[in-house]
Structures are given as C-alpha cells and as structure tokens.
Design a protein around this motif. Structure first.
Motif, PDB file in Angstrom:
ATOM      1  N   ALA A  48     -10.410 -10.467  20.361  1.00 35.39           N
ATOM      2  CA  ALA A  48      -9.292 -11.320  19.964  1.00 35.39           C
ATOM      3  C   ALA A  48      -9.290 -11.660  18.471  1.00 35.39           C
ATOM      4  N   PRO A  49     -10.421 -12.054  17.853  1.00 35.29           N
ATOM      5  CA  PRO A  49     -10.383 -12.364  16.413  1.00 35.29           C
ATOM      6  C   PRO A  49      -9.907 -11.189  15.550  1.00 35.29           C
TER       7      PRO A  49
ATOM      8  N   PRO B  54       7.736 -17.001  15.964  1.00 33.57           N
ATOM      9  CA  PRO B  54       7.311 -17.823  17.115  1.00 33.57           C
ATOM     10  C   PRO B  54       6.498 -17.042  18.131  1.00 33.57           C
ATOM     11  N   LEU B  55       6.741 -15.732  18.260  1.00 30.35           N
ATOM     12  CA  LEU B  55       5.925 -14.925  19.164  1.00 30.35           C
ATOM     13  C   LEU B  55       4.480 -14.872  18.670  1.00 30.35           C
ATOM     14  N   GLY B  56       4.301 -14.699  17.375  1.00 35.23           N
ATOM     15  CA  GLY B  56       2.955 -14.691  16.819  1.00 35.23           C
ATOM     16  C   GLY B  56       2.265 -16.030  16.981  1.00 35.23           C
ATOM     17  N   GLU B  57       3.027 -17.110  16.860  1.00 27.91           N
ATOM     18  CA  GLU B  57       2.454 -18.436  17.043  1.00 27.91           C
ATOM     19  C   GLU B  57       1.980 -18.629  18.477  1.00 27.91           C
ATOM     20  N   ALA B  58       2.802 -18.260  19.431  1.00 24.94           N
ATOM     21  CA  ALA B  58       2.427 -18.420  20.839  1.00 24.94           C
ATOM     22  C   ALA B  58       1.236 -17.532  21.192  1.00 24.94           C
ATOM     23  N   ALA B  59       1.224 -16.291  20.684  1.00 27.50           N
ATOM     24  CA  ALA B  59       0.111 -15.384  20.983  1.00 27.50           C
ATOM     25  C   ALA B  59      -1.193 -15.901  20.386  1.00 27.50           C
ATOM     26  N   THR B  60      -1.124 -16.476  19.193  1.00 30.06           N
ATOM     27  CA  THR B  60      -2.327 -17.033  18.567  1.00 30.06           C
ATOM     28  C   THR B  60      -2.866 -18.204  19.378  1.00 30.06           C
ATOM     29  N   ALA B  61      -1.966 -19.069  19.857  1.00 25.20           N
ATOM     30  CA  ALA B  61      -2.397 -20.203  20.672  1.00 25.20           C
ATOM     31  C   ALA B  61      -3.031 -19.731  21.980  1.00 25.20           C
ATOM     32  N   LEU B  62      -2.479 -18.707  22.605  1.00 24.61           N
ATOM     33  CA  LEU B  62      -3.045 -18.183  23.847  1.00 24.61           C
ATOM     34  C   LEU B  62      -4.408 -17.541  23.601  1.00 24.61           C
ATOM     35  N   ALA B  63      -4.546 -16.830  22.491  1.00 24.64           N
ATOM     36  CA  ALA B  63      -5.845 -16.231  22.161  1.00 24.64           C
ATOM     37  C   ALA B  63      -6.878 -17.314  21.863  1.00 24.64           C
ATOM     38  N   TRP B  64      -6.446 -18.401  21.214  1.00 26.63           N
ATOM     39  CA  TRP B  64      -7.358 -19.506  20.906  1.00 26.63           C
ATOM     40  C   TRP B  64      -7.893 -20.147  22.177  1.00 26.63           C
TER      41      TRP B  64
ATOM     42  N   LYS C 229     -18.880 -18.308   5.330  1.00 30.07           N
ATOM     43  CA  LYS C 229     -18.868 -19.410   6.292  1.00 30.07           C
ATOM     44  C   LYS C 229     -17.644 -20.304   6.095  1.00 30.07           C
ATOM     45  N   VAL C 230     -17.286 -20.545   4.832  1.00 34.47           N
ATOM     46  CA  VAL C 230     -16.096 -21.356   4.563  1.00 34.47           C
ATOM     47  C   VAL C 230     -14.853 -20.682   5.131  1.00 34.47           C
ATOM     48  N   ALA C 231     -14.721 -19.376   4.900  1.00 32.86           N
ATOM     49  CA  ALA C 231     -13.555 -18.650   5.406  1.00 32.86           C
ATOM     50  C   ALA C 231     -13.507 -18.662   6.930  1.00 32.86           C
ATOM     51  N   ALA C 232     -14.671 -18.506   7.571  1.00 29.77           N
ATOM     52  CA  ALA C 232     -14.701 -18.525   9.041  1.00 29.77           C
ATOM     53  C   ALA C 232     -14.269 -19.890   9.578  1.00 29.77           C
ATOM     54  N   THR C 233     -14.723 -20.959   8.940  1.00 26.31           N
ATOM     55  CA  THR C 233     -14.305 -22.290   9.379  1.00 26.31           C
ATOM     56  C   THR C 233     -12.815 -22.503   9.155  1.00 26.31           C
ATOM     57  N   LEU C 234     -12.305 -22.035   8.046  1.00 28.26           N
ATOM     58  CA  LEU C 234     -10.864 -22.134   7.780  1.00 28.26           C
ATOM     59  C   LEU C 234     -10.065 -21.381   8.832  1.00 28.26           C
ATOM     60  N   GLU C 235     -10.535 -20.210   9.222  1.00 26.27           N
ATOM     61  CA  GLU C 235      -9.836 -19.448  10.263  1.00 26.27           C
ATOM     62  C   GLU C 235      -9.770 -20.239  11.567  1.00 26.27           C
ATOM     63  N   ARG C 236     -10.893 -20.839  11.953  1.00 26.70           N
ATOM     64  CA  ARG C 236     -10.892 -21.631  13.179  1.00 26.70           C
ATOM     65  C   ARG C 236      -9.980 -22.852  13.056  1.00 26.70           C
ATOM     66  N   LEU C 237      -9.933 -23.442  11.859  1.00 26.03           N
ATOM     67  CA  LEU C 237      -9.062 -24.592  11.653  1.00 26.03           C
ATOM     68  C   LEU C 237      -7.589 -24.208  11.763  1.00 26.03           C
ATOM     69  N   VAL C 238      -7.204 -23.094  11.159  1.00 20.66           N
ATOM     70  CA  VAL C 238      -5.800 -22.669  11.210  1.00 20.66           C
ATOM     71  C   VAL C 238      -5.428 -22.242  12.627  1.00 20.66           C
ATOM     72  N   ASP C 239      -6.336 -21.545  13.320  1.00 14.72           N
ATOM     73  CA  ASP C 239      -6.060 -21.177  14.713  1.00 14.72           C
ATOM     74  C   ASP C 239      -5.890 -22.423  15.577  1.00 14.72           C
ATOM     75  N   THR C 240      -6.765 -23.405  15.378  1.00 11.73           N
ATOM     76  CA  THR C 240      -6.647 -24.642  16.150  1.00 11.73           C
ATOM     77  C   THR C 240      -5.362 -25.381  15.828  1.00 11.73           C
ATOM     78  N   THR C 241      -4.969 -25.374  14.564  1.00 12.30           N
ATOM     79  CA  THR C 241      -3.707 -26.003  14.169  1.00 12.30           C
ATOM     80  C   THR C 241      -2.525 -25.335  14.865  1.00 12.30           C
ATOM     81  N   THR C 242      -2.575 -24.009  14.973  1.00 12.53           N
ATOM     82  CA  THR C 242      -1.506 -23.290  15.676  1.00 12.53           C
ATOM     83  C   THR C 242      -1.458 -23.682  17.146  1.00 12.53           C
ATOM     84  N   ALA C 243      -2.618 -23.779  17.779  1.00 18.15           N
ATOM     85  CA  ALA C 243      -2.648 -24.229  19.179  1.00 18.15           C
ATOM     86  C   ALA C 243      -2.111 -25.645  19.308  1.00 18.15           C
ATOM     87  N   CYS C 244      -2.435 -26.509  18.353  1.00 21.41           N
ATOM     88  CA  CYS C 244      -1.900 -27.874  18.365  1.00 21.41           C
ATOM     89  C   CYS C 244      -0.386 -27.872  18.251  1.00 21.41           C
TER      90      CYS C 244
END
Length: 611
Positions: free
Chosen positions: A209-210, A253-263, A563-578
């Motif tokens: 998924a990532p 919006p399709l990309g947003e929904a798919a990202t949230a489902l993958a998260w 490590k900073v980039a990996a944390t940012l990726e998780r933050l943006v993915d989580t924001t999309t799920a939110c």
C-alpha cells in the motif's frame, strides 16, 4: 558431510549502485522521430546554403531542447522546452559580448562566477528553472569561446529557431493514443491517475500500500503538469480541453477516498476498484464511462469512494468543471526559494565550479577552452544524480563518445557524413537520457561533429582531457567546506513539505466546525491543499534519496531526513483519513485525534534532532 555455503552477493555502495542503475521502459519512438528531424536537417540546410555556422548554432539549440523532450502533454512541453531555450539564447548573447571585451585572467571568470551564482540559485526553484539555468550557463560559455562570425543577437535568434523547430515538431507530429492526437499526452496522464487509484485500492491492507500511494502521488503530479500548459490553465475553452480538465478534477476525491481506505489497513473486496478501472479505460479511449458498479457503503471510506464515483460519472457526462484553486509558486515564492538555504548552497557551488573552470581553461589557452566550464555546469547539476555517480558516468561517457567519434570521423566523408552522425545522435538522445553515461556519449559525438562542421579542428583527445579536468574541479568544489549549511537543498524541501502538511491539517481540522458536509468550494480547497502536501513531500523524498546516494562525507549532512519524511507521510495520510471522516460525520474520531497528536510530537522531536 560438509555443508556448502553459498556466498551472499556483495552490496554495492549507494553512489556506485546509482551509477550502474539504468532506467527501463518502452522506446519513445515519437521522440526518436522528432530527434532525427531536428538537429540533422537544420544543419544540412545551413551547409547547403554555405552557412554552416548558422546550422551549428541551430542544431545546438535543437540538441539541448531534445535533452528536455520528455513524455507528456503538448501544452506542458511548450514550457518545458521553451523556457530553457530562452535562457540559452540569453546566455549566447551574454557570452558573445562578454567574451569580446571581458576576456582576461580574472574578469571573465569573475563574470562567469556571478552568472553562475544567479543561475544556480534560481535553478533550485524547480526542474524547468534548473534546465533554464543550465542552458543559460552552457550557452554563455559557448558564446564566449566558440569562434562564430555572427554577432551575439543573431546567434540567439538561430539558437531559438533550432529549439523552436523541435517545439513545432512536438506540437504537430502525432503521439501515441486514440482520438484527438493533440491531447493524447494529457489524456494518458489523467488515465494513469485512475489506474493508480485502482492499484491503491487493490493494495489496501497489504505491505504494498505505501508504494502504491507514492505511485498515485507521482501520477497526480504528472497529470497536474500535463494539463498546466498555456490553454489548459484555469479556464480551458475547447470542449476536449474542458473534458480532460473535468476528468482530472474528478480523480481528486477518488484519490482522497482511496488513501483513507489504504490508511485504515483493511483489505477490500476485489470489486471495489472495478468502477475506477472503467473510468481509466474511458479516459484512455476517449469514450463515455457507462454505468459504474457501486462499492459497499459500510464505512466512511467506502461511502466517500461511492460518492466520488458518482461525482466522476457526472463529471464525465457533463465534461465541465470549475478550475481548482491556484497553488503554483508566485514571484515571491520563487524569490524565497532562490535565496533560501537550498538556492544559496547550489548557487555558491555552481558559481565556484563555473568561475574556477573558466579561469583554468583561460590559463590553458586551449582552442576549445569553453568545453571546460560547459562540462562543469552539467557535472554540478544534482538533478542528474549523486556527485560521484555523475562524475564517473560523465568520464566514461566522454571517453566512449570521443573514441567513437574518432573512428567515425576517419571513415565518413565530411561534411555529409558528419551531418548524418548529427541526425542519428539526435534520434538517440531520447533513449540515451535513461543513463547519464549513455547520454554523455551521444552528446559528445554530436558536439564534436558540430565543431568539425563549423570549421574547427577535431579535438577528441582534448575533449577527454578537459572533461577529466572538469570532473576533478567539481569533485574538489563539492567537498570543500561551505559558507552555507550543508544539506540545504534537502532541508529546504523538508521545510516546504512541513509547511504544506500543516496547512492541509489546519484546513481539515477547521472543517469540524462546519457541520456534516463541507461546502463544495471548501472541498476543492482541501483537495488543492492535499495535492500540494503530497507533491512537496514527493519532492522532499526525491532530494533525500539523492543525498543518501552521495559519498559518505556528503551523505552524512542529510542524516535523519528520511525519518522526518516518513513521519510527514504518516501525518498527511492520517489527515486525509480525518478529512473523509469529518465529511461523513462532522466530527473527528478519538483515535484520529490521538494519532495526529502523536505524529505532531514525533515530528517535532525529529526536526529538533536533524537541526
């Protein structure tokens, strides 16, 4: 019985592994055809009328434009090829007049150093600016050192004519794809987005998924660039342009929904991505999408996917859409990037390499002295790979190209044989760009052919010697202590990604106060901010990967950035799920809040560690 031990393969150091890596993919036959019809015919026409010097300059413009000729839409190609060509024309004028009155032991290198500082700083803005800065400096060296009878302004016009001829070929000749060939590149780029969304849905709940989410970001970046040309910006006027624009916006919006489902990390039924795959086929074939199978609506992510599919079907039928909010860089942003740490570091490096190589070349009193600073400009470009990798590839490619040209020059009649060599090399450039050594070999043969057609003596061995000297200068300058912070390019990309991620997060959290469903314009703003967050994050990732493949003495300056980039990726993915949950229920689930708080604390700690 003794047990046989199978030796493990030896892991190559990153800088050497990068030098041996070759990009793969189908042969771009249309680009090959354009390359064959560009420099060679221009040179042939000039030789036929007895003005070979004109043909040399025009072929040089076509060659440098050919290096930037990449797959994609025609509209974007105008900017990608045209902006660097204007920079090259300006460099020819600068070099011609400065070379006429500013040659000397110190004045010309000093002027080249100042020009390198400015061009290098603005090259940090982006790929097109980087290509423009490179052509500016290369053309300045050529204009100052190559003996041509035409004045500087005429050289600039012929250079632009050569690049313009390739742009005309890019706009006129057909490209792969069905339907209206003028929009084949844009249509293919948008279809790739839908295919990437389907692949991400299929990978949900798996370790892939990532990587699929990163592939979706890359596809969206390419599609955004493809439709950003002159007539597709903001308000497209033609029906075909409006349709492509609407199809691109419907994918957000399709990309947003798919990202949230993958998260969420839960596997999805195989039929979940069927509707998206049908949309991809419809875009690629230029036909209506027809009825779409609806996914289950059992949770917020699947409901968002179903709503996005309905929105896409409506957009495909209407073929119109409102333009997204503009997120491009304005003049203030461009200036801030140029004077930021990344621009300052690269500008100082280019200035030293360009100025020092010009000074050394002037001291050698070589007839082709301009080769040395021009070679240094290409070597100092970080876009072409880590420093040690590109130096090694440049040296090997130049030796191979010079040896090949020496054999061809001895066998082929002049000038007809050399014109043929130029045409063949022009056709090979789109394929050779997959590896820097191969590109260097092809360009070396082409440039040596142009020099000989222009009336200068052949200089294959001199070309090898000056390239090796330029490699030494760039290696030395690349390892000198710097007056600016090392790793500034990586840090600048990370800072931009952090700003974009926080802007996206603030917008999503503000939506909690707006009710169950955000207004249409609010969602468009959110999608634009999400695009900017993922795009800047991808750019930071690319800079980090490049820095990690440097020699250890340079790679250590960017340690911890991964490590900073990996944390940012998780933050943006989580924001999309939110965002998907806030759209569905008007509130933020508790576990989402806790996850965001934990990621923000982790990000703050890692940024302090890297600083």
């Amino acid at each position: 019985m003794s047990r046989l031990t199978i030796p493990r393969p030896v892991a190559l150091p990153p800088w050497l592994g990068h030098a041996l890596r070759i990009q793969r993919g189908p042969v771009p036959w249309h680009a090959v055809l354009r390359g064959a019809l560009a420099a060679g015919p221009l040179l042939l026409g000039a030789v036929a009328v007895g003005r070979p010097s004109i043909g040399v300059v025009a072929a040089l413009g076509a060659m440098l434009a050919g290096i930037n000729d990449r797959p994609g839409g025609r509209r974007a190609a105008v900017r990608r090829l045209g902006v660097p060509a204007v920079g090259g024309a300006g460099g020819l004028v600068f070099g011609a007049y400065v070379g006429a009155w500013g040659s000397g032991a110190w004045l010309l290198p000093a002027l080249f150093g100042v020009l390198g500082l400015l061009a290098g700083a603005f090259s940090a803005v982006g790929p097109v600016a980087s290509a423009g800065g490179t052509q500016l400096l290369v053309a300045a060296a050529v204009g100052a050192g190559m003996p041509l009878p035409e004045p500087g302004w005429q050289r600039a016009l012929f250079f632009l004519a050569g690049a313009g001829w390739l742009i005309v070929l890019r706009l006129v000749l057909p490209s792969p794809g069905r339907g209206d060939y003028r929009f084949g590149g844009e249509r293919g780029a948008v279809a790739a987005v839908y295919e990437a969304v389907a692949a991400l849905l299929a990978a949900a709940g798996t370790p892939h998924a990532p990587a699929r989410r990163a592939a979706l970001t890359a596809a969206l970046d390419q599609a955004q660039d493809a439709i950003a040309g002159p007539r597709l910006r903001l308000r497209p006027g033609r029906a075909a342009e409006r349709r492509i624009h609407a199809q691109y916006l419907a994918a957000l919006p399709l990309g947003e929904a798919a990202t949230a489902l993958a998260w969420a990390g839960e596997p999805l039924p195989a039929r979940t991505g069927e509707g998206v795959r049908r949309l991809a086929a419809a875009v690629r074939a230029g036909r209506p999408c027809g009825p779409l199978p609806a996914p289950a609506r059992s949770d917020a992510g699947l409901r968002a996917l179903d709503d996005a599919l309905l929105h896409a079907a409506d957009a495909f039928d209407r073929g119109t859409a409102e333009p997204p909010p503009a997120t491009g860089s304005g003049p203030v942003d461009v200036l801030r990037t140029a004077v930021g740490p990344g621009g300052r570091e690269y500008g100082v490096r280019v200035a030293l390499c360009f100025g020092v190589s010009a000074a050394v070349a002037q001291g050698l009193h070589h007839a082709h002295w301009y080769w040395l600073p021009a070679t240094a400009v290409f070597l100092v470009k970080p876009d072409l790979g880590p420093l040690a990798s590109r130096v090694l590839c440049r040296a090997l490619g130049t030796v191979l190209g010079a040896l090949l040209f020496a054999g061809l020059a001895a066998l082929l009649p002049a000038p007809a044989g050399l014109v043929t060599v130029v045409a063949v090399c022009g056709a090979l450039i789109p394929v050779a760009t997959r590896h820097f050594a191969a590109q260097t070999a092809v360009v070396t043969v082409l440039v040596l052919s142009l020099v000989m057609v222009g009336g200068e003596p052949g200089a294959s061995w001199g070309r090898i010697g000056e390239t090796l000297l330029a490699c030494g200068i760039v290696l030395l300058v690349g390892h000198l202590p710097w007056p600016v912070r090392r790793g500034g390019r990586v840090q600048a990309r990370l800072d931009t990604a952090c700003e974009s991620a926080h802007a996206y997060l603030r917008h999503v959290l503000s939506g909690v106060e707006q009710g169950v469903r955000a207004a249409a314009r609010d969602r468009a703003d959110r999608w634009a901010l999400r695009r900017e967050a993922y795009r800047t994050l991808a750019e930071a990732r690319a800079a980090i990967d490049l820095a990690a493949a440097e020699l250890p003495s340079l790679a250590r300056h960017s340690a911890g950035s991964e490590k900073v980039a990996a944390t940012l990726e998780r933050l943006v993915d989580t924001t999309t799920a939110c965002a998907v949950h806030v759209d569905d229920t008007g509130r933020l689930p508790k576990r989402h809040e806790e996850r965001i708080d934990a990621l923000l604390a982790e990000l703050e700690f890692e940024l302090e560690t890297v600083a």
